[in-house]
Design a protein around this motif. Structure first.
Motif, PDB file in Angstrom:
ATOM      1  N   THR A  15     -12.842   5.707  16.883  1.00 31.25           N
ATOM      2  CA  THR A  15     -12.583   3.955  17.787  1.00 31.25           C
ATOM      3  C   THR A  15     -10.641   3.407  17.233  1.00 31.25           C
ATOM      4  OG1 THR A  15     -13.324   3.573  15.626  1.00 31.25           O
ATOM      5  CG2 THR A  15     -14.912   3.265  16.909  1.00 31.25           C
ATOM      6  N   ALA A  16     -10.131   3.642  16.400  1.00 27.72           N
ATOM      7  CA  ALA A  16      -9.040   2.287  16.380  1.00 27.72           C
ATOM      8  C   ALA A  16      -8.378   2.600  15.071  1.00 27.72           C
ATOM      9  CB  ALA A  16      -9.565   1.070  16.515  1.00 27.72           C
ATOM     10  N   MET A  17      -7.426   2.857  14.900  1.00 27.85           N
ATOM     11  CA  MET A  17      -6.519   2.769  13.527  1.00 27.85           C
ATOM     12  C   MET A  17      -5.196   1.382  13.138  1.00 27.85           C
ATOM     13  SD  MET A  17      -4.055   6.571  12.792  1.00 27.85           S
ATOM     14  CE  MET A  17      -3.811   6.473  11.266  1.00 27.85           C
ATOM     15  N   ASN A  18      -5.551   1.090  12.523  1.00 30.51           N
ATOM     16  CA  ASN A  18      -4.279  -0.324  11.985  1.00 30.51           C
ATOM     17  C   ASN A  18      -3.395   0.552  11.335  1.00 30.51           C
ATOM     18  OD1 ASN A  18      -5.338  -1.890  13.798  1.00 30.51           O
ATOM     19  ND2 ASN A  18      -7.060  -2.163  11.875  1.00 30.51           N
ATOM     20  N   LEU A  19      -1.976   1.015  11.391  1.00 30.56           N
ATOM     21  CA  LEU A  19      -1.577   1.040  10.151  1.00 30.56           C
ATOM     22  C   LEU A  19      -0.732  -0.469   9.173  1.00 30.56           C
ATOM     23  CD1 LEU A  19       1.127   2.913  12.537  1.00 30.56           C
ATOM     24  CD2 LEU A  19      -0.426   4.107  11.108  1.00 30.56           C
ATOM     25  N   ALA A  24      -3.209  -4.630   1.406  1.00 35.11           N
ATOM     26  CA  ALA A  24      -3.955  -6.157   1.596  1.00 35.11           C
ATOM     27  C   ALA A  24      -4.447  -6.918   0.167  1.00 35.11           C
ATOM     28  CB  ALA A  24      -5.058  -5.208   1.966  1.00 35.11           C
ATOM     29  N   ALA A  25      -4.340  -8.460   0.881  1.00 39.22           N
ATOM     30  CA  ALA A  25      -4.312  -9.183  -0.394  1.00 39.22           C
ATOM     31  C   ALA A  25      -5.111  -9.570  -1.460  1.00 39.22           C
ATOM     32  CB  ALA A  25      -4.933 -10.213   0.569  1.00 39.22           C
ATOM     33  N   ASN A  26      -6.564  -8.542  -0.884  1.00 39.36           N
ATOM     34  CA  ASN A  26      -7.136  -8.115  -2.493  1.00 39.36           C
ATOM     35  C   ASN A  26      -7.135  -7.123  -2.751  1.00 39.36           C
ATOM     36  OD1 ASN A  26      -7.641  -6.241  -0.794  1.00 39.36           O
ATOM     37  ND2 ASN A  26      -9.993  -6.934  -0.271  1.00 39.36           N
ATOM     38  N   ASN A  27      -5.919  -6.825  -2.369  1.00 39.38           N
ATOM     39  CA  ASN A  27      -5.265  -5.699  -3.166  1.00 39.38           C
ATOM     40  C   ASN A  27      -5.808  -3.925  -2.590  1.00 39.38           C
ATOM     41  OD1 ASN A  27      -2.950  -4.645  -4.644  1.00 39.38           O
ATOM     42  ND2 ASN A  27      -3.898  -4.926  -6.753  1.00 39.38           N
ATOM     43  N   ASN A  28      -7.115  -4.014  -2.012  1.00 41.81           N
ATOM     44  CA  ASN A  28      -7.043  -2.979  -1.414  1.00 41.81           C
ATOM     45  C   ASN A  28      -6.319  -1.323  -1.084  1.00 41.81           C
ATOM     46  OD1 ASN A  28      -9.666  -0.929  -1.008  1.00 41.81           O
ATOM     47  ND2 ASN A  28      -9.490  -1.435   1.393  1.00 41.81           N
ATOM     48  N   ARG A  29      -6.404  -0.297  -1.111  1.00 39.75           N
ATOM     49  CA  ARG A  29      -6.059   0.720  -0.888  1.00 39.75           C
ATOM     50  C   ARG A  29      -6.523   1.736  -0.483  1.00 39.75           C
ATOM     51  NH1 ARG A  29      -0.496  -0.350  -2.408  1.00 39.75           N
ATOM     52  NH2 ARG A  29       0.171  -1.396  -4.208  1.00 39.75           N
ATOM     53  N   LYS A  30      -7.990   1.770  -1.230  1.00 40.18           N
ATOM     54  CA  LYS A  30      -8.493   3.304  -0.378  1.00 40.18           C
ATOM     55  C   LYS A  30      -8.315   3.245   0.539  1.00 40.18           C
ATOM     56  CE  LYS A  30     -13.000   5.382  -1.153  1.00 40.18           C
ATOM     57  NZ  LYS A  30     -14.362   4.910  -2.502  1.00 40.18           N
ATOM     58  N   VAL A  32      -6.683   3.332   3.322  1.00 38.95           N
ATOM     59  CA  VAL A  32      -5.400   2.958   3.754  1.00 38.95           C
ATOM     60  C   VAL A  32      -4.516   3.742   4.527  1.00 38.95           C
ATOM     61  CG1 VAL A  32      -3.038   1.041   3.680  1.00 38.95           C
ATOM     62  CG2 VAL A  32      -5.342   0.538   2.744  1.00 38.95           C
ATOM     63  N   ASN A  33      -4.093   3.670   5.502  1.00 33.90           N
ATOM     64  CA  ASN A  33      -2.960   4.012   6.731  1.00 33.90           C
ATOM     65  C   ASN A  33      -1.891   3.127   6.718  1.00 33.90           C
ATOM     66  OD1 ASN A  33      -4.987   5.736   7.586  1.00 33.90           O
ATOM     67  ND2 ASN A  33      -5.672   3.748   8.695  1.00 33.90           N
ATOM     68  N   TRP A  34      -1.034   4.033   5.803  1.00 37.40           N
ATOM     69  CA  TRP A  34       0.377   3.327   5.512  1.00 37.40           C
ATOM     70  C   TRP A  34       1.467   4.125   6.925  1.00 37.40           C
ATOM     71  CZ3 TRP A  34       0.400  -0.758   2.480  1.00 37.40           C
ATOM     72  CH2 TRP A  34      -0.230  -0.473   0.786  1.00 37.40           C
ATOM     73  N   HIS A  35       2.275   2.936   7.128  1.00 31.08           N
ATOM     74  CA  HIS A  35       3.427   3.149   7.977  1.00 31.08           C
ATOM     75  C   HIS A  35       4.475   4.074   7.994  1.00 31.08           C
ATOM     76  CE1 HIS A  35       7.011   0.897   7.428  1.00 31.08           C
ATOM     77  NE2 HIS A  35       6.015   0.756   6.391  1.00 31.08           N
ATOM     78  N   GLU A  36       4.541   5.031   6.390  1.00 33.07           N
ATOM     79  CA  GLU A  36       5.469   5.163   6.516  1.00 33.07           C
ATOM     80  C   GLU A  36       5.091   6.572   6.599  1.00 33.07           C
ATOM     81  OE1 GLU A  36       4.061   3.536   2.320  1.00 33.07           O
ATOM     82  OE2 GLU A  36       5.190   2.782   3.893  1.00 33.07           O
ATOM     83  N   GLU A  37       3.752   6.936   6.754  1.00 34.66           N
ATOM     84  CA  GLU A  37       2.981   8.248   6.376  1.00 34.66           C
ATOM     85  C   GLU A  37       3.074   8.570   7.923  1.00 34.66           C
ATOM     86  OE1 GLU A  37      -0.855   8.581   4.154  1.00 34.66           O
ATOM     87  OE2 GLU A  37       0.143   7.734   2.906  1.00 34.66           O
ATOM     88  N   TYR A  38       2.996   7.890   8.969  1.00 37.75           N
ATOM     89  CA  TYR A  38       3.271   8.068  10.304  1.00 37.75           C
ATOM     90  C   TYR A  38       4.387   8.141  11.301  1.00 37.75           C
ATOM     91  CZ  TYR A  38      -1.798   8.739   9.574  1.00 37.75           C
ATOM     92  OH  TYR A  38      -2.670   8.731   9.131  1.00 37.75           O
TER      93      TYR A  38
END
Length: 50
Positions: A15-19, A24-30, A32-38
């Motif tokens: 579907t879609a992917m966000n970098l 996140a404000a709720n500190n969610n890290r699970k 997550v597509n970090w921009h530096e990885e791409y």
């Protein structure tokens, strides 16, 4: 200078992917597509070492 990103076909969802640039404000890290990885150079370096 603008950053250039490369998402490998295997990493792309159906579907879609966000970098993410910031946590996140709720500190969610699970799942997550970090921009530096791409960043283009990061992905190309990984491909060269395969």
């Amino acid at each position: 200078m603008e950053d250039v990103y490369l998402v490998r076909f295997e990493d792309a969802p159906d579907t879609a992917m966000n970098l993410r640039y910031e946590p996140a404000a709720n500190n969610n890290r699970k799942n997550v597509n970090w921009h530096e990885e791409y960043l283009l150079d990061t992905v190309l370096d990984a491909l060269r070492s395969e």
